[in-house]
Design a protein around this motif. Structure first.
Motif, PDB file in Angstrom:
ATOM      1  N   PRO A   1      -3.704   1.166  -3.404  1.00 27.17           N
ATOM      2  CA  PRO A   1      -4.396   1.773  -2.270  1.00 27.17           C
ATOM      3  C   PRO A   1      -3.465   2.765  -1.566  1.00 27.17           C
ATOM      4  O   PRO A   1      -2.255   2.563  -1.514  1.00 27.17           O
TER       5      PRO A   1
ATOM      6  N   PHE B   1      -7.877   3.180   5.297  1.00 26.91           N
ATOM      7  CA  PHE B   1      -7.897   3.175   3.838  1.00 26.91           C
ATOM      8  C   PHE B   1      -8.411   4.528   3.357  1.00 26.91           C
ATOM      9  O   PHE B   1      -9.540   4.913   3.639  1.00 26.91           O
TER      10      PHE B   1
ATOM     11  N   PHE C   1     -14.216  -0.941  -1.803  1.00 27.26           N
ATOM     12  CA  PHE C   1     -13.587  -1.990  -1.001  1.00 27.26           C
ATOM     13  C   PHE C   1     -14.576  -3.122  -0.810  1.00 27.26           C
ATOM     14  O   PHE C   1     -15.773  -2.968  -1.065  1.00 27.26           O
TER      15      PHE C   1
ATOM     16  N   VAL D   1      -5.034  -6.209  -0.356  1.00 26.00           N
ATOM     17  CA  VAL D   1      -5.773  -6.134  -1.614  1.00 26.00           C
ATOM     18  C   VAL D   1      -5.910  -7.516  -2.244  1.00 26.00           C
ATOM     19  O   VAL D   1      -5.108  -8.408  -1.999  1.00 26.00           O
TER      20      VAL D   1
ATOM     21  N   LEU E   1      -8.219   4.623  -3.565  1.00 20.15           N
ATOM     22  CA  LEU E   1      -7.356   4.073  -4.620  1.00 20.15           C
ATOM     23  C   LEU E   1      -6.862   5.204  -5.502  1.00 20.15           C
ATOM     24  O   LEU E   1      -7.623   6.090  -5.873  1.00 20.15           O
TER      25      LEU E   1
ATOM     26  N   TYR F   1      -7.703  -1.404   7.024  1.00 25.07           N
ATOM     27  CA  TYR F   1      -7.165  -1.977   5.795  1.00 25.07           C
ATOM     28  C   TYR F   1      -6.417  -3.278   6.104  1.00 25.07           C
ATOM     29  O   TYR F   1      -5.573  -3.321   6.997  1.00 25.07           O
TER      30      TYR F   1
ATOM     31  N   ALA G   1       0.854  -1.187   0.000  1.00 22.14           N
ATOM     32  CA  ALA G   1       0.000   0.000   0.000  1.00 22.14           C
ATOM     33  C   ALA G   1       0.890   1.237   0.000  1.00 22.14           C
ATOM     34  O   ALA G   1       1.992   1.220   0.559  1.00 22.14           O
TER      35      ALA G   1
ATOM     36  N   PRO H   1      -9.353  -3.357  -2.535  1.00 18.81           N
ATOM     37  CA  PRO H   1      -8.940  -3.354  -1.130  1.00 18.81           C
ATOM     38  C   PRO H   1      -9.901  -4.185  -0.271  1.00 18.81           C
ATOM     39  O   PRO H   1     -11.098  -4.253  -0.540  1.00 18.81           O
TER      40      PRO H   1
ATOM     41  N   LYS I   1     -13.126   5.077  -3.424  1.00 19.78           N
ATOM     42  CA  LYS I   1     -12.986   4.338  -2.174  1.00 19.78           C
ATOM     43  C   LYS I   1     -13.728   3.001  -2.202  1.00 19.78           C
ATOM     44  O   LYS I   1     -14.408   2.637  -1.245  1.00 19.78           O
TER      45      LYS I   1
END
Length: 189
Positions: free
Chosen positions: A36, A43, A73, A107, A46, A104, A13, A96, A71
């Motif tokens: 990410p 988080f 996920f 991924v 991206l 987080y 990340a 993510p 965003k």
């Protein structure tokens, strides 16, 4: 198969202190178009390669730029099908994974997902594929499996999707035999 089981152990990340140039380098190494951005376990979103190309100074920290980050996920307990749906719908190269506290975890990459889906759908096993198209109301998994098993074969995987014609379905079967002649003849009858 859940999202937490699909997390890649190689894609890092970005931190807000990392540069756009570093992000592009990682994207090239891992053959992805998204990374990410994470602050400790939070988080932030991206960043895509096109976002970085739009920066005036890619050698500056990404945190110094006003970015409108996506965003998307998945939760760690979501099924592989939901991960595939999000990846496909948003045209992402990775998704993510967050836990219940929205921390987080990592991924799931498109490449890893493809590999795991092939395993899930018995692609690596020898056998043949039959595709049937029928009316919605004629679909019966019991009858289909009875025909296959009545010909001394086993269904390794089965997918049902909407056919092009309305009120029809397409059934794709992966069967553990390569010679499907007797199974196909029984379906034709």
């Amino acid at each position: 198969m859940l999202a937490r089981e699909l997390i890649s152990d190689v894609v890092p990340a970005l931190k807000t202190s990392d540069t756009g140039t570093k992000a592009l380098s990682w994207m090239e190494v891992f053959r992805i178009k998204h990374l990410p951005i994470v602050n400790h376990t939070e988080f932030l979103g991206l960043i895509s390669d096109s976002d970085i190309y739009d920066l005036n100074n890619p050698d500056e920290a990404v945190g110094n730029h006003m970015l409108s980050l996506q965003k998307p996920f998945v939760s760690e307990d979501q099924h592989i099908y939901e991960v595939i749906e999000l990846l496909s719908r948003l045209e992402l190269t990775l998704v993510p994974v967050l836990n219940e506290e929205k921390h987080y975890l990592g991924v799931v990459t498109q490449e890893d997902l493809t590999r795991r889906f092939a395993h899930l759908s018995a692609m690596q096993h020898p056998g043949g594929i039959i595709e049937l198209e029928m009316n919605d109301n004629d679909y019966s998994l019991t009858e289909i499996s009875g025909i296959v098993e009545g010909n001394n074969a086993k269904i390794l995987s089965l997918y049902v999707s909407a056919a092009e014609k309305q009120s029809r379905v397409r059934v794709t079967l992966k069967i553990n035999q390569t010679d499907l002649t007797s199974v196909i003849q029984t379906f034709n009858r």
